[in-house]
Write a protein that holds these residues in place. Structure first.
Motif, mmCIF file in Angstrom:
data_model
loop_
_atom_site.group_PDB
_atom_site.id
_atom_site.type_symbol
_atom_site.label_atom_id
_atom_site.label_comp_id
_atom_site.label_asym_id
_atom_site.label_seq_id
_atom_site.Cartn_x
_atom_site.Cartn_y
_atom_site.Cartn_z
ATOM 1 N N GLY A 178 -31.605 -11.369 4.511
ATOM 2 C CA GLY A 178 -30.374 -10.989 5.215
ATOM 3 C C GLY A 178 -30.585 -10.155 6.454
ATOM 4 N N SER A 179 -31.613 -10.473 7.237
ATOM 5 C CA SER A 179 -31.868 -9.614 8.399
ATOM 6 C C SER A 179 -31.451 -10.212 9.737
ATOM 7 C CB SER A 179 -33.348 -9.233 8.456
ATOM 8 O OG SER A 179 -34.122 -10.351 8.809
ATOM 9 N N CYS A 180 -31.439 -11.536 9.852
ATOM 10 C CA CYS A 180 -31.254 -12.094 11.199
ATOM 11 C C CYS A 180 -29.783 -12.220 11.589
ATOM 12 C CB CYS A 180 -31.950 -13.445 11.323
ATOM 13 S SG CYS A 180 -31.100 -14.799 10.492
ATOM 14 N N ARG A 181 -28.892 -12.285 10.646
ATOM 15 C CA ARG A 181 -27.447 -12.400 10.869
ATOM 16 C C ARG A 181 -27.053 -13.688 11.591
ATOM 17 N NH1 ARG A 181 -25.359 -9.595 7.356
ATOM 18 N NH2 ARG A 181 -23.384 -9.430 8.464
ATOM 19 N N LYS A 230 -29.925 -20.599 10.500
ATOM 20 C CA LYS A 230 -30.585 -19.498 9.787
ATOM 21 C C LYS A 230 -31.935 -19.239 10.428
ATOM 22 C CE LYS A 230 -32.988 -22.410 6.491
ATOM 23 N NZ LYS A 230 -34.263 -22.196 7.148
ATOM 24 N N ALA A 269 -23.300 -12.767 5.539
ATOM 25 C CA ALA A 269 -24.461 -13.655 5.665
ATOM 26 C C ALA A 269 -24.467 -14.612 4.476
ATOM 27 C CB ALA A 269 -25.754 -12.841 5.687
ATOM 28 N N ALA A 294 -34.107 -16.782 6.484
ATOM 29 C CA ALA A 294 -34.069 -17.370 5.146
ATOM 30 C C ALA A 294 -34.867 -18.666 5.097
ATOM 31 C CB ALA A 294 -32.622 -17.657 4.749
ATOM 32 N N CYS A 335 -26.812 -16.376 3.290
ATOM 33 C CA CYS A 335 -28.045 -16.421 2.478
ATOM 34 C C CYS A 335 -28.027 -15.355 1.394
ATOM 35 C CB CYS A 335 -29.284 -16.281 3.357
ATOM 36 S SG CYS A 335 -29.398 -14.710 4.213
ATOM 37 N N CYS A 386 -26.780 -16.621 9.875
ATOM 38 C CA CYS A 386 -26.173 -17.549 8.909
ATOM 39 C C CYS A 386 -24.759 -17.110 8.527
ATOM 40 C CB CYS A 386 -27.049 -17.637 7.675
ATOM 41 S SG CYS A 386 -27.124 -16.081 6.782
HETATM 42 S S1 FES Z 1 -30.702 -16.471 7.448
HETATM 43 FE FE1 FES Z 1 -31.044 -14.520 8.284
HETATM 44 S S2 FES Z 1 -29.398 -13.350 7.473
HETATM 45 FE FE2 FES Z 1 -29.203 -15.246 6.511
#
Ligand code: FES
Ligand code: SF4
Ligand code: SF4
Ligand code: SF4
Length: 937
Positions: A61-64, A50, A78, A53, A80, A66
């Motif tokens: 939910g931005s990094c994708r 992750k 995702a 988060a 998170c 997780c």
């Molecule tokens: S940790 Fe970034 S989308 Fe879930």
């Protein structure tokens, strides 16, 4: 960045009663409904990569990174932002998931150094850990394309650095600033590829709204936001959990140490009351502990006009003891005394009062709480039976209406303020009563429903009027009053409070607050349903400080706002151990647990433990000590950790009193103002150099642990023991744990407290005994500690300190976030970057009348003396009122404060001084101590 050994569960805990069981990679895990899959997985020891988060922030939910697979569902959600559902079967590892995650990481690393050696955190940041976790070893896109790697760093904040070149725009910092701290200082500046995280458009951190709490630094998963000490010293080798040495919130920290140096202080995620949050003081302003000004050697001198001579510990202690005994032989047993400090640990304060009572043979012991919260002790004990706040800090999360009176939490109690602001943003209503427009009145996403801007010194009239509305408009909680309160006293009080002289209309004439606003605030408070009062020195430091505390207690009782979460009467204590130093017997009339020294059975218990005969007569309070010194009957003083020459009112009087003594022993970490009048200086140990406990404003006893060896070789409790021994009264302890055991043996409310329990539970709130072995979060549940709650008459009596033609303005005082008390510690840190001097706030109208210009020097004169400082013209204060902080000795704010004090406790009336303000060309010289002495004689 996380502290050593912190586990990050990805998203915050949920508290739903309904439990849900899911399967993660074949492992069953049961969690409360609403929990995210990433958290459930982490609880089952399955780590999902992750970046955006973290468990202190709501998921974004931005990094994708997780991504997961869920049996029976398409796609890769995702984890998170996906809540658990009963029976869900989750897969966290597969070739496809690895490929997707690696692709995401590759894009991030195309704009970030992949080489861990280039990482300022030595490759230990979460970004590099994640790169390793997804098996990314090289990036196909070279750094020659468009990237952010040459963006300049922002080093403007004294404590941390922001390097946008290392930023991955995960927004954890922004969310931390919004959700945890509540300052909303950060934003994403620009669009698309040109987006950068920024503390406001084209602003550097130092010029922004940022209050340097460190939450963004804590949240950042990369080396973009990092503590400068971490960059300079490298990662720590070990972490020790301890308690902040500053304010009465009492935050828990992990002191991260490398060799014998502190690398950084990180707020403890598992710690009460801060739950991983901090303010600039505890987080960053600890450098004073190793400041070159620290006193490292004991010193003595015969006269205060002589130069200091450095001597050994043995010589200093035997000189101090011999002088104390000489003075007692000459002037009598009662001619000496001691002062404990709210900056001392419980164990240290206990030993000082034991030294006075058992070795000096009198009860001449007092504490600096005399000058701040002694009316709290008196008022709350009288009304409810316990001189302490009724709630724990977390209780504010259940409050529907929050009344803040005479306190400025965002400056004075910042971490509690963040908890309170969160509740206010979630919908709780707010009443602020203060002579000055404090930040809480209006700030991002918070606006007070009622701001009662009263004239300083009129609190009691306001509280009575609020109660008048409650009673006359039929909003009394009759059931609570009938079941919980003394009926005879209630009737007397009720008959009195309904009198027209307590009406809002009458109060308007006294307080200056429109009657309609008083009515509105009273209705809001009474209807709650959960209404909580939080108050500070703006209530206590008045000639009617104790009356005001009683009046608030009346208001809470008559509306039934006591004895459950979300309500109560809660003092916000200024210093870290105000509560504790009072608890352990620092007042001249009380032994530990607030029990009167005249009680023969109580004395007998102590006499048996201490092997001495105790004086049944209460001793001298601090102001009485000063008066007696000037009368010639009080000649010797041992002061541990308190700068009375600077912090007590009417400094010239204090200076004269200290100058009249024959032996003044200052036990402190710096040569403070009081040391100017001392004959012996015993080097103190900072909170990083000793073991002990502090008790915060919510009665929470927390461990203070030795992080570094004491600079001068001894912990403070050891020094007091040696002084006692030199006086012929051996006090033998091998460790402060044994001192706490003694306190517990002698004090019913502490009976269940021990270091072993504190180690096990982290902290406990007293009362902690057989009936409450894990401590007490909320007091007076079902019944008041004293039985029936007492309604006492709280007639408003105007202070003697009146404005006149000569002194037409009222000066009131307060504090600022970056400084602490008289500034002894914070002025020796980089916090001076924000507050290099105290200023006088004056309303534009008053400034114009006097020709005062913004930033110009003004002379502030009162009946007691005069000081000079620069003016700040602002509408935060109302016409007729001026305001200053008191953090710098050159300001000498207490030169002008008078000797008026609370009728019950002698707490000085710091908050009301009639003054005149006039422009002056430069800072006039203050009256030196010697001249003050002549004047006094
Ligand atoms: S940790 Fe970034 S989308 Fe879930
Ligand atoms: S240090 Fe605190 S106030 Fe400043 S930007 Fe970071 S989170 Fe916000
Ligand atoms: S500074 Fe750190 S936390 Fe903030 S957006 Fe950049 S990488 Fe994320
Ligand atoms: S709020 Fe108080 S106890 Fe917490 S870190 Fe700040 S100064 Fe320390």
């Amino acid at each position: 960045m996380l502290s050593i050994n912190d586990k990050d569960l990805g998203t915050p805990a949920r508290t739903a009663e309904k439990l849900v069981t899911i399967e993660v990679d074949g492992r069953a895990v049961t969690v409360p409904e609403g929990t995210s899959v990433i958290r459930a997985a982490a609880l089952a020891d399955v780590v999902i990569p992750k970046l955006c988060a973290t468990d202190s922030l709501e998921p974004f939910g931005s990094c994708r990174l997780c991504l997961i697979q869920i049996e029976g569902r398409n796609g890769y959600p995702a984890s998170c932002t996906t809540p658990v559902e009963a029976g869900m079967k989750v897969r966290t590892q597969s070739e496809k998931l690895t490929q997707l995650r690696r692709g995401v990481m590759e894009l991030y690393m195309s704009d970030h150094p992949l080489d861990p050696f280039e990482c300022k955190a030595g490759g230990k940041c979460e970004l590099h850990e994640m790169a390793r976790a997804v098996g990314l070893e090289q990036v196909r896109y070279d750094h020659g394309g468009r990237n952010h790697l040459d963006l300049p760093a922002d080093d403007s904040n004294p404590y941390f650095s922001f390097d946008p070149a290392r930023c991955i725009l995960c927004s954890r910092c922004i969310r931390a600033c919004d959700e945890v701290q509540g300052t909303f200082a950060l934003t994403i500046d620009g669009r698309g590829f040109n987006s950068v995280m920024s503390p406001g458009q084209h602003l550097q951190y130092i010029d922004s709204e940022c209050v340097s709490c460190g939450a963004c630094v804590q949240a950042c998963p990369t080396d973009a936001l990092m503590e400068k000490t971490l960059i300079e010293k490298g990662r720590a080798e070990r972490a020790i959990v301890t308690t902040c040495g500053y304010c009465g919130v009492g935050c828990s920290f992990k002191a991260e140490v490398k060799g014998d140096e502190v690398v950084r202080m990180v707020p403890n995620k598992d710690g009460f009351p801060n739950h991983g949050h901090s303010c600039v003081k505890g987080r960053f302003a600890w450098g004073y502990a190793t400041h070159p000004d620290r006193v490292k050697k004991p010193m003595i001198r015969k006269r205060i006009s002589d130069a200091w001579t450095e001597v050994s510990w043995e010589e200093a202690i035997s000189y101090a003891a011999a002088e104390l005994r000489r003075v007692q032989d000459k002037y009598g047993r009662g001619s000496i005394g001691g002062i404990t400090s709210s900056r001392c640990t419980n164990e240290e304060a206990y030993l000082v009062q034991k030294l006075v009572r058992a070795a000096f043979g009198n009860n001449n012991v007092d504490t600096c709480a005399r000058v701040c919260h002694s009316p709290t002790g008196y008022g709350l004990k009288t009304a409810f039976g316990t001189p302490a706040g009724t709630q724990d800090f977390d209780s504010v999360a259940s409050a529907d209406v929050i009344m803040v009176i005479g306190a400025n939490p965002t400056e004075g109690h910042p971490v509690f303020a963040s908890i309170m602001k969160r509740r206010l943003r979630a919908g709780a209503r707010l009443i602020v009563a203060d002579p000055r427009r404090i930040e809480l009145v209006r700030m991002p996403h918070i606006e007070a429903d009622y701001f009662l801007q009263l004239t300083p010194g009129t609190n009691v009239a306001l509280f009575n009027a609020l109660a008048h509305v409650v009673v006359t408009e039929g909003m009394v909680n009759e059931k609570f009053v009938a079941e919980r309160c003394d009926p005879r006293e209630y009737k007397l009080w009720r008959d009195c409070i309904v009198n027209e002289r307590n009406s809002p209309e009458a109060a308007e004439q006294i307080t200056g607050v429109p009657a309609e606003k008083i009515r509105g605030a009273a209705r809001l408070y009474a209807k709650g349903p959960n209404s909580a009062i939080y108050y500070g020195l703006g209530v206590t430091e008045h000639s009617q400080g104790s009356t005001a505390v009683l009046a608030m207690a009346n208001l809470a009782m008559v509306t039934g706002n006591l004895g459950r979460a979300g309500v109560g009467v809660n003092p916000l204590r200024g210093q870290n151990n105000v509560q504790g130093s009072n608890d352990v017997g620092s007042f001249p009339h009380e032994l530990t647990g607030y029990r009167h020294v005249s009680d023969p059975q109580l004395r007998a218990d102590f006499e048996k433990e201490w092997h001495v005969t105790l004086d049944p007569e209460p001793g001298l309070r601090i102001p009485n000590m000063f008066d007696a010194a000037l009368d010639g009957s009080f000649k010797g003083l041992y002061v541990e950790g308190e700068d009375i020459a600077q912090s007590d009112p009417n400094s010239q009087h204090v200076a004269a009193a200290l100058s009249a003594m024959e032996i003044v022993i200052v036990h402190d970490i710096f040569l403070n103002e009081t040391a100017k009048y001392a004959h012996v200086v015993l080097p103190g140990s900072s909170f990083l150099e000793k073991n002990g406990t502090f008790t915060n404003a919510e009665r929470r006893i927390s461990m203070v642990r030795k992080v570094l060896p004491p600079l001068a070789g001894k912990e403070d409790w050891e020094v007091t023991c040696e002084l006692a021994k030199a006086l012929g009264y051996p006090m033998e302890y091998r460790h402060p744990a044994e001192i706490m055991d003694e306190i517990a043996r002698l004090t019913p409310t502490f009976a269940g407290v021990s270091y072993a329990k504190l180690e096990r539970l982290g902290s406990v709130q007293w009362p902690c005994n057989e009936t409450a072995p894990a401590g007490t979060r909320v007091m007076h549940v079902g019944e008041f500690v004293r039985g029936k709650g007492r309604f006492l008459l709280t007639e408003y009596v105007a202070t003697d300190e009146r404005t006149s033609q000569r002194f037409p303005l009222i000066l009131t005082t307060g504090r600022i976030l970056t400084q602490y008390n008289v500034g002894t510690q914070t002025r020796r840190t980089k916090n001076v970057a924000w507050h290099a001097e105290d200023r006088l706030e004056i309303h534009p109208h008053d400034a114009e009348q006097r020709g005062v210009r913004d930033g110009g020097w003004v002379e502030v004169s009162s009946r007691a003396g005069s000081i000079a400082l620069r003016a700040e013209i602002t509408e935060r204060v109302q016409p007729g009122v001026v305001y200053t902080t008191f953090h710098h000795p050159e300001t000498g704010a207490n030169v002008v404060t008078t000797e008026n004090s609370d009728w019950a406790t002698n707490c000085p009336e710091y908050k009301v001084t009639a003054v005149q303000v006039m422009p002056t060309a430069r800072r006039p010289e203050r009256v030196p101590a010697g001249r003050a002495l002549q004047a006094a004689k």
